[in-house]
Scaffold this active site. Structure first.
Site, mmCIF file in Angstrom:
data_model
loop_
_atom_site.group_PDB
_atom_site.id
_atom_site.type_symbol
_atom_site.label_atom_id
_atom_site.label_comp_id
_atom_site.label_asym_id
_atom_site.label_seq_id
_atom_site.Cartn_x
_atom_site.Cartn_y
_atom_site.Cartn_z
ATOM 1 N N GLU A 1 0.842 -1.208 0.000
ATOM 2 C CA GLU A 1 0.000 0.000 0.000
ATOM 3 C C GLU A 1 0.869 1.248 0.000
ATOM 4 O OE1 GLU A 1 -3.345 2.411 2.614
ATOM 5 O OE2 GLU A 1 -3.003 0.290 3.022
ATOM 6 N N LYS B 1 -8.229 -15.672 15.699
ATOM 7 C CA LYS B 1 -8.459 -15.330 14.296
ATOM 8 C C LYS B 1 -9.913 -14.959 13.980
ATOM 9 C CE LYS B 1 -4.675 -18.331 12.725
ATOM 10 N NZ LYS B 1 -4.310 -18.962 13.995
ATOM 11 N N ASP C 1 1.811 -14.575 12.505
ATOM 12 C CA ASP C 1 0.682 -15.207 11.818
ATOM 13 C C ASP C 1 -0.226 -14.107 11.262
ATOM 14 O OD1 ASP C 1 -1.619 -16.547 11.026
ATOM 15 O OD2 ASP C 1 -1.599 -17.932 12.725
ATOM 16 N N HIS D 1 -2.314 10.070 -1.067
ATOM 17 C CA HIS D 1 -2.427 8.796 -1.770
ATOM 18 C C HIS D 1 -2.215 8.975 -3.277
ATOM 19 C CE1 HIS D 1 -3.512 5.292 0.711
ATOM 20 N NE2 HIS D 1 -3.798 6.213 1.620
#
Length: 437
Positions: free
Chosen positions: A124, A257, A333, A431
């Site tokens: 990004e 998760k 993870d 951006h």
């Protein structure tokens, strides 16, 4: 089929050394007048810009130099065979290749009086630049304070008993202080570093969900705690008077998760709070905002807006952005970004209005400095940059705690910068400038 590439590597090494020498020479010629993020433009070559930036980091301190030197960047510097050997049986099955991912650096970011250069893996555009702006504001203001207020990885098996009455009785039994020694010894028989802290039962009909919480040293701890829980269940089921059936080693009250209010309120892994005080002059000069607009935006967006959306742990601008980038770089993870990015961002003016107190409260940062993806060479190099690779020699668990503190401080930097950009309506322009070719 293995193809010898010794001649190719030797030739590649010569070319890489020449490129590096050229980058260093041109860097020295530039002097100190060029910002690190403008090196590609100043040198007129993206590759030389990367090599020059690595040289700047190597000159910063020995710890960073060690990590940067082991992070592949040059042609021929990645040992694919060694990589596949390390992955086999540990990280991935049915391997067909690897995926190059750019690694940027943020810093220096001052945390608890120590300077860090934080590696971030992301695709990004503008994320690293924005976070670096926040890091600069924090460091110019004296740095951030980052504290682990709670530590405990959880695993919550689901068991069933023949009747509701027996389920409720079992829940009372497992909380009886007289049983603690038996339960703790059973858990400890499976690990040197894991320390059981508590077991909290929840009864639902004939089911009992047992939320085990344990300290796991420098490991993230899921496997360590799971192994201990499995042993406790085996010992309990072999001795308890009623018949107990294990439904699942994970009953989703862990919670792993997945978004959950129990993680948000009770914590999981490392619960960290990080704070910095940013003078109004730095808010205006570095962050291009002001105290009034920044504090008002935080209330409207991160508190009111998130509440209206019904978000759990989402009282922030983009904590997941920062957590994901550091997780990818350091071998954590990636799926645990779900709960690890739970974050409450607070931005408040001081009493006399001459500064803002900005903080992030993150109750479930799940990180480790050994095991899993941390053993891969590039990810280990990034941990080395932070001085937290492997097991802490002085105090087991200290490296994982420091990594969690750095993660929270990086989130603080990212939150400070993005909220400032939003308060002054600079988000789109940034951006468009950094995320478009």
């Amino acid at each position: 089929r293995h193809v010898s590439s010794s001649s190719f590597v030797e030739e590649g090494e010569v070319d890489s050394c020449q490129d590096e020498e050229q980058a260093i020479q041109r860097l020295d010629a530039l002097g100190d007048g060029v910002s690190s993020h403008r090196l590609e433009q100043a040198l007129g070559d993206n590759y030389l810009g990367v090599l020059a930036r690595r040289e700047i980091l190597r000159r910063s301190n020995d710890q960073v130099a060690m990590g940067v030197s082991n992070l592949p960047a040059k042609s021929g510097s990645f040992d694919a065979k060694a990589f596949y050997d390390s992955v086999q049986g540990s990280n991935c099955e049915n391997v067909i290749g690897y995926l190059p991912l750019p690694v940027g650096v943020v810093g220096p970011l001052t945390v608890n009086g120590e300077e860090f250069h934080v590696p971030m893996a992301t695709t990004e555009g503008a994320l690293v630049a924005s976070t670096n702006r926040g890091a600069r504001a924090i460091s110019l203001s004296g740095g951030a304070t980052s504290i682990v207020v709670k530590d405990g990885m959880t695993r919550s098996p689901c068991i069933s008993l023949p009747t509701l009455a027996e389920a409720a009785e079992f829940a009372r039994w497992i909380q009886d202080p007289e049983q603690w020694s038996f339960l703790n010894n059973s858990f400890s028989s499976t690990t040197r570093f894991g320390k059981l802290k508590r077991i909290t039962p929840t009864v639902a009909g004939r089911y009992v969900f047992l939320r085990f919480e344990a300290i796991s040293g420098d490991a993230m701890g899921m496997n360590m705690v799971g192994k201990g829980v499995n042993q406790v269940l085996a010992d309990v089921m072999g001795t308890y008077k009623s018949k107990i059936k294990l439904i699942s080693l994970s009953g989703n009250m862990c919670t792993d998760k997945k978004p959950s209010s129990i993680n948000w309120t009770q914590g999981r892994g490392k619960s960290v709070v990080c704070e910095a005080v940013i003078p109004s002059a730095i808010v205006e000069s570095v962050l291009k905002s002001n105290v009034k607009d920044l504090t008002r935006l935080n209330v409207a967006k991160n508190l009111i807006g998130s509440s209206l959306s019904g978000s759990i742990g989402g009282n922030n601008a983009h904590a997941a952005n920062l957590v994901a980038a550091v997780f990818l770089a350091t071998g954590q993870d990636p799926a645990q970004v779900v709960e690890s990015s739970n974050c409450l961002t607070q931005i408040e003016a001081t009493e006399n209005g001459d500064a803002v107190v900005v903080s992030v409260t993150m109750p479930c940062i799940e990180v480790g400095t050994l095991g899993g993806g941390t053993g891969l060479s590039s990810q280990a190099a990034c941990l080395d940059m932070l001085g937290v690779k492997g097991t802490a020699k002085s105090e087991p668990g200290a490296n994982a705690k420091k990594l969690a503190q750095v993660v929270a401080a990086t989130v603080l930097a990212g939150e400070l910068s993005l909220n400032s950009a939003l308060s002054s309506n600079h988000l789109i322009s940034a951006h468009l400038a950094l995320n478009r070719k």
